[in-house]
Design an enzyme around this catalytic site. Structure first.
Site, PDB file in Angstrom:
ATOM      1  N   HIS A   1      -1.191  -5.970  -1.238  1.00 18.88           N
ATOM      2  CA  HIS A   1      -2.089  -5.315  -2.185  1.00 18.88           C
ATOM      3  C   HIS A   1      -3.286  -4.703  -1.458  1.00 18.88           C
ATOM      4  CE1 HIS A   1       0.124  -7.874  -5.021  1.00 18.88           C
ATOM      5  NE2 HIS A   1      -0.219  -6.989  -5.948  1.00 18.88           N
TER       6      HIS A   1
ATOM      7  N   ASP B   1       8.298  -1.944  -4.668  1.00 20.52           N
ATOM      8  CA  ASP B   1       7.108  -2.598  -5.191  1.00 20.52           C
ATOM      9  C   ASP B   1       6.129  -1.490  -5.594  1.00 20.52           C
ATOM     10  OD1 ASP B   1       5.376  -4.621  -5.913  1.00 20.52           O
ATOM     11  OD2 ASP B   1       5.593  -5.724  -4.042  1.00 20.52           O
TER      12      ASP B   1
END
Length: 369
Positions: free
Chosen positions: A222, A297
């Site tokens: 992230h 993702d």
């Protein structure tokens, strides 16, 4: 007389040539009748580049109901799926109505509507939707059948709310935060197999993640780039085992596989997994013979967004073997990614055959929901 015979010969020759050259259609076995055109292929043949681009995307949305702009986008080019987060979820009743509205907006091509309901720390709407135990706690009990029971229970609860996709189970070996069943590859594989059985039991689509295995990653994708420096031999012996075992047990997969943004120099020295033709195309498709849906993702994560323009990354991911790219945040970014994919299809940068193969997988999977 000779002219008469010549005319007869010409007529017969014309008839024979016409029979040979006339269009032919496949026949239904044993009937002698033309087979019907594959309805999925027929649907794909009518789609515009904008419609095709939409189907190749899993997107997030803001708010607890579709905005006017989101509704218009769904009308113009329905997205392939929507991923919900806590920002979209207030109560079971509201979520059920939201999912009903989303499917209505999708029209003739149903949506994947999914979320991350792994259990433990990674679960949505914990106040009103009791989360399953973490995968680590299920694995610690030492009974793989418990993974099946919890997957079936979770899948049933999600279906009642209108979901048809769960981005679980985690097939990584030894991930932190309780997200893995085990740090032992064979043990993790046994629990993953049982979890898939539970989801299939209640007919909810599961998604193994994060291929080719995120357990050795020490940082957070992230926030930025993450590198797993393990050798190819180690990755194949350990991290790939749960994925490989699942594909051996379920050769006709009714689940998707999510590919991580992590760099694996031993597998591809240039590209992270989610942008790597070597990892998605050569390893997952060809070597492991996976013919189900491959999705990335979230491309808005720092590991991708910090290194490439989002539009470029999305096209690269599709070109490298992904069927669906996930863009979970920022409506304007979602629109730009969609436009970039549509342009790449129109210009032939994304080959038509490859795009249509992905669309076929997507629509075929939706037909089983």
């Amino acid at each position: 007389m000779k002219k008469l015979w010549l005319c007869i010969f010409c007529i017969l020759l014309t008839a024979v040539v016409g029979m040979v050259l006339r269009p032919r259609f496949p026949e239904e076995p044993g009937t002698g009748q033309p087979a019907e055109l594959d309805p999925i292929a027929a649907r794909i043949a009518t789609m515009t580049p904008e419609e095709k681009a939409g189907q190749l995307m899993l997107v997030g949305m803001d708010g607890v109901s579709p905005s006017t702009s989101f509704q218009q986008e769904m009308k113009d080019h329905p997205y392939g799926g929507v991923i919900l987060f806590d920002r979209n979820m207030e109560s079971p009743a509201q979520v059920k109505e939201l999912n009903r509205r989303l499917q209505a907006l999708a029209g003739k091509m149903p949506l994947f509507i999914g979320l991350d309901e792994e259990g433990g720390q990674v679960a949505r709407m914990k106040d009103s939707l009791p989360a399953p135990p973490s995968q680590a706690s299920i694995g610690a009990a030492g009974k793989p059948e418990e993974a099946r029971k919890w997957a079936a229970k979770t899948g049933k609860a999600l279906k009642q709310l209108g979901f048809n996709l769960n981005l679980a189970p985690v097939a990584d070996v030894g991930s932190g935060a309780g997200r893995s069943y085990s740090s032992h590859p064979a043990t993790a594989a046994s629990f993953v197999e049982q979890a898939l059985a539970g989801y299939q039991e209640v007919h909810l689509m599961a998604c193994l993640k994060h291929f080719p295995g995120l357990g050795k990653g020490q940082e957070d994708t992230h926030k930025g780039r993450v590198t797993v420096s393990a050798s190819r031999e180690t990755l194949e012996r350990e991290d790939l085992m749960p994925f490989r075992r699942a594909l051996e047990k379920y050769p006709d997969p009714r689940f998707a596989i999510m590919v991580t943004h992590v760099d694996y120099p031993a597998l591809d020295p240039e590209w992270p997994a989610s942008l790597s033709q070597t990892i998605m195309g050569d390893l997952l498709r060809k070597r492991l013979h996976f013919d189900g849906l491959i999705l990335t993702d979230d491309l808005t994560m720092g590991a991708i967004a910090g290194s490439w323009p989002m539009e470029e990354a999305a096209v690269r991911a599709l070109l490298s073997g992904a069927d669906l790219v996930m863009v979970c945040h920022d409506p304007e970014q979602i629109r730009r990614v969609h436009a970039a994919i549509a342009r790449a299809i129109q210009a032939g940068k994304l080959p038509q055959d490859q795009v249509d193969e992905s669309l076929y997988r997507i629509l075929k999977a939706k037909g089983t929901l």
